[in-house]
Design a protein around this motif. Sequence first.
Motif, PDB file in Angstrom:
ATOM      1  N   THR A   1      -6.914  56.637 -14.847  1.00 34.58           N
ATOM      2  CA  THR A   1      -6.872  56.060 -13.499  1.00 34.58           C
ATOM      3  C   THR A   1      -6.496  57.158 -12.514  1.00 34.58           C
ATOM      4  O   THR A   1      -5.967  58.203 -12.891  1.00 34.58           O
ATOM      5  CB  THR A   1      -5.856  54.908 -13.397  1.00 34.58           C
ATOM      6  OG1 THR A   1      -4.558  55.397 -13.724  1.00 34.58           O
ATOM      7  CG2 THR A   1      -6.240  53.757 -14.304  1.00 34.58           C
ATOM      8  N   LEU A   2      -6.795  56.903 -11.254  1.00 36.47           N
ATOM      9  CA  LEU A   2      -6.422  57.809 -10.179  1.00 36.47           C
ATOM     10  C   LEU A   2      -5.993  56.970  -8.992  1.00 36.47           C
ATOM     11  O   LEU A   2      -6.351  55.787  -8.894  1.00 36.47           O
ATOM     12  CB  LEU A   2      -7.595  58.720  -9.804  1.00 36.47           C
ATOM     13  CG  LEU A   2      -8.880  58.039  -9.342  1.00 36.47           C
ATOM     14  CD1 LEU A   2      -9.078  58.244  -7.844  1.00 36.47           C
ATOM     15  CD2 LEU A   2     -10.054  58.607 -10.106  1.00 36.47           C
ATOM     16  N   THR A   3      -5.219  57.564  -8.118  1.00 34.95           N
ATOM     17  CA  THR A   3      -4.794  56.868  -6.904  1.00 34.95           C
ATOM     18  C   THR A   3      -5.736  57.261  -5.779  1.00 34.95           C
ATOM     19  O   THR A   3      -5.930  58.443  -5.499  1.00 34.95           O
ATOM     20  CB  THR A   3      -3.347  57.234  -6.532  1.00 34.95           C
ATOM     21  OG1 THR A   3      -2.504  56.890  -7.633  1.00 34.95           O
ATOM     22  CG2 THR A   3      -2.886  56.490  -5.293  1.00 34.95           C
TER      23      THR A   3
ATOM     24  N   SER B   1     -14.386  65.137  -7.231  1.00 34.25           N
ATOM     25  CA  SER B   1     -13.763  66.161  -8.067  1.00 34.25           C
ATOM     26  C   SER B   1     -13.091  65.430  -9.214  1.00 34.25           C
ATOM     27  O   SER B   1     -12.779  64.238  -9.081  1.00 34.25           O
ATOM     28  CB  SER B   1     -12.703  66.920  -7.275  1.00 34.25           C
ATOM     29  OG  SER B   1     -13.280  67.522  -6.135  1.00 34.25           O
ATOM     30  N   PRO B   2     -12.826  66.094 -10.330  1.00 31.02           N
ATOM     31  CA  PRO B   2     -12.140  65.400 -11.431  1.00 31.02           C
ATOM     32  C   PRO B   2     -10.831  64.758 -10.944  1.00 31.02           C
ATOM     33  O   PRO B   2      -9.987  65.432 -10.369  1.00 31.02           O
ATOM     34  CB  PRO B   2     -11.880  66.510 -12.444  1.00 31.02           C
ATOM     35  CG  PRO B   2     -12.958  67.517 -12.176  1.00 31.02           C
ATOM     36  CD  PRO B   2     -13.156  67.481 -10.689  1.00 31.02           C
ATOM     37  N   GLY B   3     -10.744  63.462 -11.116  1.00 29.14           N
ATOM     38  CA  GLY B   3      -9.538  62.724 -10.748  1.00 29.14           C
ATOM     39  C   GLY B   3      -9.368  62.464  -9.263  1.00 29.14           C
ATOM     40  O   GLY B   3      -8.331  61.949  -8.846  1.00 29.14           O
ATOM     41  N   VAL B   4     -10.365  62.794  -8.436  1.00 22.10           N
ATOM     42  CA  VAL B   4     -10.263  62.592  -6.989  1.00 22.10           C
ATOM     43  C   VAL B   4     -11.557  61.950  -6.471  1.00 22.10           C
ATOM     44  O   VAL B   4     -12.644  62.473  -6.703  1.00 22.10           O
ATOM     45  CB  VAL B   4     -10.025  63.930  -6.241  1.00 22.10           C
ATOM     46  CG1 VAL B   4      -9.964  63.697  -4.737  1.00 22.10           C
ATOM     47  CG2 VAL B   4      -8.770  64.613  -6.730  1.00 22.10           C
ATOM     48  N   SER B   5     -11.429  60.837  -5.752  1.00 22.52           N
ATOM     49  CA  SER B   5     -12.585  60.160  -5.171  1.00 22.52           C
ATOM     50  C   SER B   5     -12.891  60.737  -3.794  1.00 22.52           C
ATOM     51  O   SER B   5     -12.007  60.849  -2.950  1.00 22.52           O
ATOM     52  CB  SER B   5     -12.315  58.661  -5.031  1.00 22.52           C
ATOM     53  OG  SER B   5     -13.356  58.048  -4.296  1.00 22.52           O
TER      54      SER B   5
END
Length: 192
Positions: free
Chosen positions: A149-151, A112-116
């Motif tokens: 970036t994303l966490t 999803s956008p911004g989520v792995s």
Amino acid sequence: MPRSLILSVVSLMLVAACSAGAPGRPSPVPPTACCTAAITPAPTLTAAPSPAPTTTSAGYSCDPDMGYGCDVSPSAGSPPPAGEALVVGTSADRSSLVGPTQLTLYVFDNDSPGVSACNSGCAASWPPLSLAPGQQLSAPSDIAASFSTLTREDGSTQVAYNGRPLYYYSSDASPGDIRGDGVGGVWHLAAP
């Protein structure tokens, strides 16, 4: 020779010696030795259970024993040391993004956008493009896209391109390899 095999052989020899006395001939081992000898059974050795194959979110198996889909190129997912910029660029033909090792980068349709959505066993085959703490991202100005970036689930920081997390493919060994393009119908080149 394994210790358990030696203990078994010695135990059998002692039992055989105790009962080997032929009629009319004394036993080669005194009877008291047979009765007082402590015969311990050989320990049973069992193999450690093999880790079960993991099914990744892309629907294929990762089997650690066979190495299928689990080999991770140490250089692929390892960010440069903190203080050095993590540089994202393009392949020689400009068809895909590449990481600092010049290996191809990919996007995953199940994210999803911004989520792995690629964690654990999946991340073994598809190492994320990660930033080390304090590291800055650098990209050429001619790439018309936004980087962010994303966490990740494990707390690490992953680089995203237009909101889509970026990954390497562990089977790509050299710059220009694009073995991950189309895998499972859900992995694609990260096109600039």
